[in-house]
Write a protein that holds these residues in place. Sequence first.
Motif, PDB file in Angstrom:
ATOM      1  N   VAL A 197     -18.203 -38.149   0.646  1.00  0.00           N
ATOM      2  CA  VAL A 197     -17.788 -36.760   0.816  1.00  0.00           C
ATOM      3  C   VAL A 197     -16.819 -36.673   1.992  1.00  0.00           C
ATOM      4  O   VAL A 197     -17.094 -37.199   3.082  1.00  0.00           O
ATOM      5  N   VAL A 198     -15.687 -36.023   1.777  1.00  0.00           N
ATOM      6  CA  VAL A 198     -14.704 -35.781   2.834  1.00  0.00           C
ATOM      7  C   VAL A 198     -14.389 -34.293   2.848  1.00  0.00           C
ATOM      8  O   VAL A 198     -14.001 -33.717   1.821  1.00  0.00           O
ATOM      9  N   ASN A 199     -14.574 -33.671   3.997  1.00  0.00           N
ATOM     10  CA  ASN A 199     -14.249 -32.259   4.160  1.00  0.00           C
ATOM     11  C   ASN A 199     -12.874 -32.112   4.796  1.00  0.00           C
ATOM     12  O   ASN A 199     -12.544 -32.809   5.766  1.00  0.00           O
ATOM     13  N   VAL A 200     -12.080 -31.196   4.251  1.00  0.00           N
ATOM     14  CA  VAL A 200     -10.781 -30.849   4.826  1.00  0.00           C
ATOM     15  C   VAL A 200     -10.794 -29.337   5.031  1.00  0.00           C
ATOM     16  O   VAL A 200     -10.547 -28.565   4.093  1.00  0.00           O
ATOM     17  N   GLY A 201     -11.176 -28.908   6.222  1.00  0.00           N
ATOM     18  CA  GLY A 201     -11.410 -27.490   6.438  1.00  0.00           C
ATOM     19  C   GLY A 201     -12.569 -27.038   5.566  1.00  0.00           C
ATOM     20  O   GLY A 201     -13.665 -27.616   5.605  1.00  0.00           O
ATOM     21  N   ASP A 202     -12.323 -26.029   4.749  1.00  0.00           N
ATOM     22  CA  ASP A 202     -13.357 -25.522   3.844  1.00  0.00           C
ATOM     23  C   ASP A 202     -13.337 -26.210   2.481  1.00  0.00           C
ATOM     24  O   ASP A 202     -14.128 -25.876   1.602  1.00  0.00           O
TER      25      ASP A 202
ATOM     26  N   LEU B  14     -13.003 -38.315  12.561  1.00  0.00           N
ATOM     27  CA  LEU B  14     -13.346 -38.738  11.205  1.00  0.00           C
ATOM     28  C   LEU B  14     -14.831 -38.636  10.869  1.00  0.00           C
ATOM     29  O   LEU B  14     -15.212 -38.783   9.712  1.00  0.00           O
ATOM     30  N   ASN B  15     -15.679 -38.432  11.885  1.00  0.00           N
ATOM     31  CA  ASN B  15     -17.129 -38.370  11.660  1.00  0.00           C
ATOM     32  C   ASN B  15     -17.610 -39.611  10.909  1.00  0.00           C
ATOM     33  O   ASN B  15     -18.365 -39.539   9.928  1.00  0.00           O
ATOM     34  N   LEU B  16     -17.190 -40.767  11.399  1.00  0.00           N
ATOM     35  CA  LEU B  16     -17.483 -42.036  10.726  1.00  0.00           C
ATOM     36  C   LEU B  16     -18.978 -42.333  10.682  1.00  0.00           C
ATOM     37  O   LEU B  16     -19.465 -42.990   9.753  1.00  0.00           O
TER      38      LEU B  16
ATOM     39  N   GLY C 132      -4.564 -30.794   6.024  1.00  0.00           N
ATOM     40  CA  GLY C 132      -5.670 -30.509   6.936  1.00  0.00           C
ATOM     41  C   GLY C 132      -6.261 -31.797   7.469  1.00  0.00           C
ATOM     42  O   GLY C 132      -5.936 -32.897   7.006  1.00  0.00           O
ATOM     43  N   TRP C 133      -7.141 -31.666   8.448  1.00  0.00           N
ATOM     44  CA  TRP C 133      -7.765 -32.827   9.061  1.00  0.00           C
ATOM     45  C   TRP C 133      -9.005 -33.215   8.249  1.00  0.00           C
ATOM     46  O   TRP C 133      -9.917 -32.422   8.078  1.00  0.00           O
ATOM     47  N   GLY C 134      -9.016 -34.432   7.755  1.00  0.00           N
ATOM     48  CA  GLY C 134     -10.125 -34.901   6.933  1.00  0.00           C
ATOM     49  C   GLY C 134     -11.218 -35.536   7.770  1.00  0.00           C
ATOM     50  O   GLY C 134     -10.944 -36.235   8.758  1.00  0.00           O
ATOM     51  N   ALA C 135     -12.471 -35.309   7.388  1.00  0.00           N
ATOM     52  CA  ALA C 135     -13.607 -35.911   8.075  1.00  0.00           C
ATOM     53  C   ALA C 135     -14.711 -36.190   7.059  1.00  0.00           C
ATOM     54  O   ALA C 135     -14.945 -35.397   6.142  1.00  0.00           O
TER      55      ALA C 135
ATOM     56  N   GLY D  85      -4.911 -39.704   6.110  1.00  0.00           N
ATOM     57  CA  GLY D  85      -3.783 -40.099   6.936  1.00  0.00           C
ATOM     58  C   GLY D  85      -2.651 -40.616   6.074  1.00  0.00           C
ATOM     59  O   GLY D  85      -2.877 -41.331   5.091  1.00  0.00           O
ATOM     60  N   SER D  86      -1.424 -40.286   6.461  1.00  0.00           N
ATOM     61  CA  SER D  86      -0.280 -40.649   5.620  1.00  0.00           C
ATOM     62  C   SER D  86       0.693 -41.565   6.342  1.00  0.00           C
ATOM     63  O   SER D  86       1.906 -41.429   6.231  1.00  0.00           O
ATOM     64  N   GLY D  87       0.149 -42.526   7.108  1.00  0.00           N
ATOM     65  CA  GLY D  87       0.997 -43.547   7.715  1.00  0.00           C
ATOM     66  C   GLY D  87       1.630 -44.434   6.661  1.00  0.00           C
ATOM     67  O   GLY D  87       1.583 -44.146   5.456  1.00  0.00           O
TER      68      GLY D  87
END
Length: 469
Positions: A126-131, A275-277, A113-116, A11-13
């Motif tokens: 580990v954080v996935n952003v798409g592939d 976010l798959n917290l 991309g959306w990070g989770a 996130g870039s707030g």
Amino acid sequence: MTTHYDNIIIGSGQAAPSLAVSLAGRGETVALVEGHELGGSCVNAGCTPTKTLRKTARVAHIARRAADFGVQTGDVTVDFGAAMDRMRDRVATARRELTAWLKRTKGVDIITGWGAFDGRDGDKFVVNVGDTRLTADKVFINTGTSAFTPPVRGLETVPHLDNVGLLALTELPRHLIIVGGSYIGLEMGQIFRRLGSEVTIINSAPRLATREDADVSRIIQTLFDDEGTTIVNDATIAKVEPSRNGVTLILTDGHSFEGSHLLFATGRTANSDRLNLGSVGVETDERGFIPTNPLLETNVAGIWALGDINGRGAFTHTSYHDHEIVLANSNKDAGPLHQWKDADQRTITYAMYTDPPLGRIGMSLADAQKAANDGRNILTADMAMSDVSRAKEEGEVIGLIRLIVDGETEQFLGATVFGFAGDEIIAVLSNYMATGASYRYMQQALPVHPTVAELLPTILGNLKPLAAR
């Protein structure tokens, strides 16, 4: 393929860009992950666009008052398209400058991309952003909030707006119905009324801006009444339904309102669902916000939550302050750092950008009354803006200044400045309160005349004990 970074920021707030650049300046690598537009709500759908549009609305309002100042004009109209183009150009420029700053910073990679989260890889997150698979030693969550729209019967049958959709309009609403009588609803209601829309505000509470003192709410009500906005307080919506010219909103008491556009300004919800917290064990509260300790650490070591997502204040300035707290506590060997207060020590301050603006910090009068009832020695003093020379000279006499002081420590406990330059004056008081100094030093200051702030020492000279009730 996996790429490892020292830090991942999701996130870039307002906390994220400065944190990323500062960490990179320490020689650390940073992945800044953003699924939409860089800059978060402030740049894209909050402060930057709304304050730009507010200026247009204020110019139109002042032009309509021109005769009050001895200036003759003809009919005043607003070119809505030009006003919105000016707003969008300002947003695009701010985002472009932010992007360029980040891209030229060595050590910062922007990942779109959306990070989770996806659990751990040993001691790395580990954080996935798409592939794309990223790992990091530290992760900072700065994903903010989104508009909350409550369940309303018939809502699926009518078009409706949130703050983002409102700013995407290309035609001025004929009649904007706003659900919500708090800060966003009031700011946007006044802006669109001054731009030329008919505006109705449907407020479920007994009065506007219920976080503020009752007398302040009454001043706001009068301000909106005088500008021709319809306010319906203590209202409950039964249903909404489509009409020939837009939408009809029907209250439980049978009253109905037909408008061309319907805006919900009914609070915010946490952006934590993507976010798959759970995969890393980060806890959230029942509303999806991420609790933290005073250093903004979550329950999982190595993961921080900054900005609106931590529920500590839905303001750009608290988000930015969060990044300063993190930096000050993440490198104890770096020598003296300017930011020494943690998130529990700071006193929250904010402004509502109606015109005139409302600036607030710390205790309200209602808070102070509760403290006095508990036996605390509380001193208070008020001054109406109509008694301030500069305000009278400007023709801006709506509002008041209220100061609240601890009678024992002589420290400021809170202030309300509703009126001309209230957003700037509250910053003076916020800065002063951060020192912990006695109010008596402010009394001895030499103020500039003519200003509104010059009256602060005078008001302090009128402090009186607040009696228990």
